[in-house]
Design a protein around this motif. Structure first.
Motif, PDB file in Angstrom:
ATOM      1  N   ILE A 230      10.293   2.979   8.484  1.00 26.11           N
ATOM      2  CA  ILE A 230      10.016   1.958   7.476  1.00 26.11           C
ATOM      3  C   ILE A 230       9.861   2.657   6.122  1.00 26.11           C
ATOM      4  N   ALA A 231      10.908   2.548   5.321  1.00 25.89           N
ATOM      5  CA  ALA A 231      10.913   3.160   3.987  1.00 25.89           C
ATOM      6  C   ALA A 231      10.430   2.113   2.978  1.00 25.89           C
ATOM      7  N   SER A 232      11.111   2.003   1.842  1.00 28.56           N
ATOM      8  CA  SER A 232      10.771   0.999   0.827  1.00 28.56           C
ATOM      9  C   SER A 232      11.901   0.979  -0.195  1.00 28.56           C
ATOM     10  N   VAL A 233      12.096  -0.162  -0.857  1.00 30.56           N
ATOM     11  CA  VAL A 233      13.094  -0.191  -1.936  1.00 30.56           C
ATOM     12  C   VAL A 233      12.722   0.782  -3.050  1.00 30.56           C
ATOM     13  N   VAL A 234      11.419   1.066  -3.146  1.00 30.23           N
ATOM     14  CA  VAL A 234      10.932   2.002  -4.156  1.00 30.23           C
ATOM     15  C   VAL A 234      11.513   3.409  -3.923  1.00 30.23           C
ATOM     16  N   GLY A 235      11.823   3.721  -2.669  1.00 31.63           N
ATOM     17  CA  GLY A 235      12.463   5.007  -2.342  1.00 31.63           C
ATOM     18  C   GLY A 235      13.901   5.068  -2.822  1.00 31.63           C
ATOM     19  N   ILE A 236      14.458   3.926  -3.193  1.00 31.95           N
ATOM     20  CA  ILE A 236      15.824   3.874  -3.730  1.00 31.95           C
ATOM     21  C   ILE A 236      15.779   3.710  -5.254  1.00 31.95           C
ATOM     22  N   MET A 237      14.860   2.856  -5.720  1.00 30.07           N
ATOM     23  CA  MET A 237      14.833   2.478  -7.139  1.00 30.07           C
ATOM     24  C   MET A 237      13.866   3.309  -7.983  1.00 30.07           C
ATOM     25  N   GLY A 238      12.845   3.947  -7.313  1.00 30.58           N
ATOM     26  CA  GLY A 238      11.732   4.533  -8.070  1.00 30.58           C
ATOM     27  C   GLY A 238      10.814   3.415  -8.537  1.00 30.58           C
ATOM     28  N   ASN A 239       9.605   3.767  -8.958  1.00 31.21           N
ATOM     29  CA  ASN A 239       8.688   2.745  -9.465  1.00 31.21           C
ATOM     30  C   ASN A 239       7.601   3.392 -10.313  1.00 31.21           C
ATOM     31  N   VAL A 240       7.320   2.772 -11.432  1.00 32.38           N
ATOM     32  CA  VAL A 240       6.262   3.275 -12.316  1.00 32.38           C
ATOM     33  C   VAL A 240       4.936   3.296 -11.558  1.00 32.38           C
ATOM     34  N   GLY A 241       4.231   4.416 -11.608  1.00 28.77           N
ATOM     35  CA  GLY A 241       2.915   4.524 -10.972  1.00 28.77           C
ATOM     36  C   GLY A 241       2.978   4.898  -9.504  1.00 28.77           C
ATOM     37  N   GLN A 242       4.193   5.132  -8.995  1.00 26.53           N
ATOM     38  CA  GLN A 242       4.307   5.426  -7.555  1.00 26.53           C
ATOM     39  C   GLN A 242       5.151   6.674  -7.293  1.00 26.53           C
ATOM     40  N   ALA A 243       4.984   7.721  -8.106  1.00 29.44           N
ATOM     41  CA  ALA A 243       5.789   8.946  -7.933  1.00 29.44           C
ATOM     42  C   ALA A 243       5.649   9.492  -6.524  1.00 29.44           C
ATOM     43  N   ASN A 244       4.406   9.556  -6.032  1.00 28.54           N
ATOM     44  CA  ASN A 244       4.176  10.100  -4.680  1.00 28.54           C
ATOM     45  C   ASN A 244       4.792   9.201  -3.615  1.00 28.54           C
ATOM     46  N   TYR A 245       4.545   7.907  -3.731  1.00 30.40           N
ATOM     47  CA  TYR A 245       5.038   6.946  -2.727  1.00 30.40           C
ATOM     48  C   TYR A 245       6.578   6.885  -2.750  1.00 30.40           C
ATOM     49  N   ALA A 246       7.152   6.801  -3.944  1.00 31.12           N
ATOM     50  CA  ALA A 246       8.620   6.707  -4.059  1.00 31.12           C
ATOM     51  C   ALA A 246       9.282   7.972  -3.515  1.00 31.12           C
ATOM     52  N   ALA A 247       8.696   9.138  -3.834  1.00 33.76           N
ATOM     53  CA  ALA A 247       9.264  10.406  -3.335  1.00 33.76           C
ATOM     54  C   ALA A 247       9.171  10.457  -1.812  1.00 33.76           C
TER      55      ALA A 247
END
Ligand code: NAP
Length: 246
Positions: A139-156
């Motif tokens: 279970i990944a996240s769209v944030v892992g594809i798009m990036g997201n402000v405030g979520q550098a750790n989570y997106a990476a």
């Protein structure tokens, strides 16, 4: 009955998306091993599965510890004789802009979301290789594809999980083990419950379907990838986001 007779292990299945996945797999005929950090939460979810007529084993443990992951998977195989489906669902957030992000928050999120999945995959590949069968869903996240402000750790962590998914898919294909990722968008769970109403409203404005997703809607896609319907699908990232990332 899309996964009849299969044995599944879902991490972080005490609540939220993981719990919905465990229930969906059980409704479609799988016996399930329910992992969560807290023993009571894991047992409560297992109690919900049993009335569906399936076996359920609560397997509390912290996925950041490779030893606990190995023991948990060995216990599942001892109890149910095999392991067919592994869903790496457990995940956390520690949001902060990069300039203010603490080392420990970077490390913790990468440890749970990425290393935790790696720990479980490495342990599960042993029985799955022996069986010449396995379905791994991360279970990944769209944030892992798009990036997201405030979520550098989570997106990476989620971007890393997508890369890990494709690597497992390539390494294990010859053993009939598939590995896919599901990338949810904005889903109604405890993880998103604490967001301020104005932030929720702003995010929903970016979703063509105009609403947050439900945990059951993510679970349905996991069920598909775990089933024979997806036997020829591997290394894929299935985005479940109401159209947000397109
Ligand atoms: P949630 O409601 O916060 O549930 C996460 C679960 O993971 C909890 O049961 C938690 O256990 C467990 N967990 C946390 N750390 C763990 C560890 N080290 N070992 C074992 N279990 C652990 O989250 P959710 O919204 O259902 O999210 C599930 C997955 O979907 C996560 O990977 C998340 O990143 C992803 N996702 C969610 C959304 C969304 O909008 N909700 C969007 C995209 C992706 P405790 O409660 O006992 O701590």
């Amino acid at each position: 009955m899309l996964v009849e007779g299969k044995i599944a292990l879902v991490t972080g299945a005490g609540r939220g998306i993981g719990r919905a996945i465990a229930l969906a797999l059980a409704r479609h005929g799988a016996d399930v091993v329910i992992n969560d950090v807290l023993a009571e939460t894991a047992e409560a979810a297992a109690e919900e599965v049993r009335p569906l007529g399936r076996r359920a084993l609560a397997a509390p443990g912290n996925i950041t510890d490779p030893k606990q992951c190995k023991e948990m998977i060995e216990r599942a195989v001892t109890e149910f004789s095999r392991l067919d489906i592994l869903v790496n669902n457990a995940g956390i957030t520690r949001d902060q802009l990069i300039v203010g992000m603490k080392d420990e928050d970077w490390d913790l999120v990468l440890n749970v979301n990425l290393k935790g999945a790696f720990n479980c995959i490495r342990a599960a590949l042993r029985p799955m290789s022996r069986q010449r069968f396995g379905r791994i869903i991360n279970i990944a996240s769209v944030v892992g594809i798009m990036g997201n402000v405030g979520q550098a750790n989570y997106a990476a962590s989620k971007g890393g999980l997508i890369a890990l998914t494709k690597t497992v898919a390539r390494e294990m294909a010859s053993r009939n083990i598939t590995c896919n990722a599901v990338a949810p968008g904005f889903i109604q769970t405890d993880m998103t419950a604490s967001l301020k109403p104005e932030i929720k409203e702003a995010v929903i404005k970016q979703v063509p379907l105009g609403r947050m997703g439900l945990a059951e809607e993510v679970a349905g896609c996991v069920l598909f990838l775990a089933s024979d319907l997806a036997a020829y699908v591997t290394g894929h990232v299935l985005v479940v986001d109401g159209g947000m990332a397109m």
